[in-house]
Design an enzyme around this catalytic site. Structure first.
Site, PDB file in Angstrom:
ATOM      1  N   CYS A 177       0.845  -1.192   0.000  1.00 54.44           N
ATOM      2  CA  CYS A 177       0.000   0.000   0.000  1.00 54.44           C
ATOM      3  C   CYS A 177       0.883   1.246   0.000  1.00 54.44           C
ATOM      4  CB  CYS A 177      -0.905  -0.009   1.228  1.00 54.44           C
ATOM      5  SG  CYS A 177      -1.854   1.520   1.430  1.00 54.44           S
ATOM      6  N   ASP A 184       0.358  -6.269   0.003  1.00 54.89           N
ATOM      7  CA  ASP A 184      -0.768  -6.688  -0.825  1.00 54.89           C
ATOM      8  C   ASP A 184      -0.322  -7.916  -1.611  1.00 54.89           C
ATOM      9  OD1 ASP A 184      -2.392  -4.473  -0.066  1.00 54.89           O
ATOM     10  OD2 ASP A 184      -1.366  -3.216  -1.535  1.00 54.89           O
TER      11      ASP A 184
END
Length: 271
Positions: A177, A184
């Site tokens: 992120c 992620d």
């Protein structure tokens, strides 16, 4: 112009007590695209497919209802929707009465379309899980890797020879992120027709996203653009299926405009 730093990411936010479409936070796509050299006509079409697992509202009599939903945001929209803001927005429906499920679906579609700047489609339910996995995995290649970012398109290359049409897959994509630094995780599938893509180079390239900070949608567009420039396929499809966070997962897909058939719509086991 909204920036990621202006969003609710990484901040303590009170959960809404009532319906509030202003919670939706659009982020213009233009800046992320300019960073990879896309300033004019886009070389792809596609959508960002969201799966919503935690959707609830009250019926006309005040009884709670629950559902899942699939949202399709076109990549031609001027803005993407920041994920935490979508989570908060959907939670704002929890104590709101609606006369029908269709009224809920239509309200979500209208609000998302307004904030994204293009028509967003919403349907109840989720795609089936793909237990087998599409394509040939490149993850078992026996290679040493020590480069985890920034993404390095120099790894991408092709082999001279017969034109092929194939589907390659990897479950090793990781990015972060851009605001919170949280990891992620995603599986990525690419389908193409053209000179054979060097698989070791492709795996090194995908792993070079490991320390990269960017939104899911922008990572997929970078992968598409790098493959298009470095490998020059006749046509190309790139899809990433990111794992769930906050009751949502994001599945961006980008395809060449002349792509004959889209990838099948499935979810991963990890989702």
């Amino acid at each position: 112009m909204n920036t990621p730093e202006d969003s609710s990411l990484g901040r303590e936010v009170a959960y809404p007590s009532g319906y509030d479409p202003s919670l939706l936070f659009p982020i213009p796509r233009a800046a992320g695209r300019a960073a990879i050299g896309l300033r004019g006509a886009l070389p792809f079409v596609g959508r960002d497919r969201w799966h919503a697992y935690e959707l609830s509202w009250l019926d006309a009599h005040g009884k709670p209802c629950v559902a899942t939903a699939t949202l399709h945001v076109p990549c031609e929209s001027p803005a993407l929707i920041e994920s935490k803001s979508l989570k908060l927005y959907l939670n704002s429906l929890n104590a709101t009465r609606f006369n029908s499920a269709e009224a809920v679906r239509a309200r979500i579609a209208t609000d998302l379309s307004t904030r994204a700047g293009a028509d967003v489609s919403v349907e109840f339910g989720l795609p089936p899980i793909d237990a087998v996995g599409e394509g040939e995995s490149i993850d078992a290649l026996d290679i040493a890797i020590d480069d985890y970012g920034p993404p390095k398109a120099d790894y991408l290359a092709t082999h001279a020879g017969t034109v092929v049409e194939e589907v390659l897959a990897s479950a090793l994509l990781k990015s972060n992120c851009p605001v919170t630094g949280q990891p992620d995780w995603a599986s990525v599938t690419l389908r193409y027709r053209g000179a054979p893509i060097d698989r070791e180079g492709l795996l090194r390239y995908l792993v070079s996203f490991r320390d990269h900070a960017d939104f899911h949608e922008q990572c997929v567009e970078r992968i598409f653009q790098d493959l298009l420039v470095r490998c020059a396929p006749q046509w190309l499809v790139v899809e990433a299926r990111y794992t769930r966070r906050g009751g949502l997962d994001i599945n961006p897909v980008r395809t060449s405009p002349q792509m004959p058939t889209p990838l099948s719509i499935f979810r991963d086991l990890r989702q």
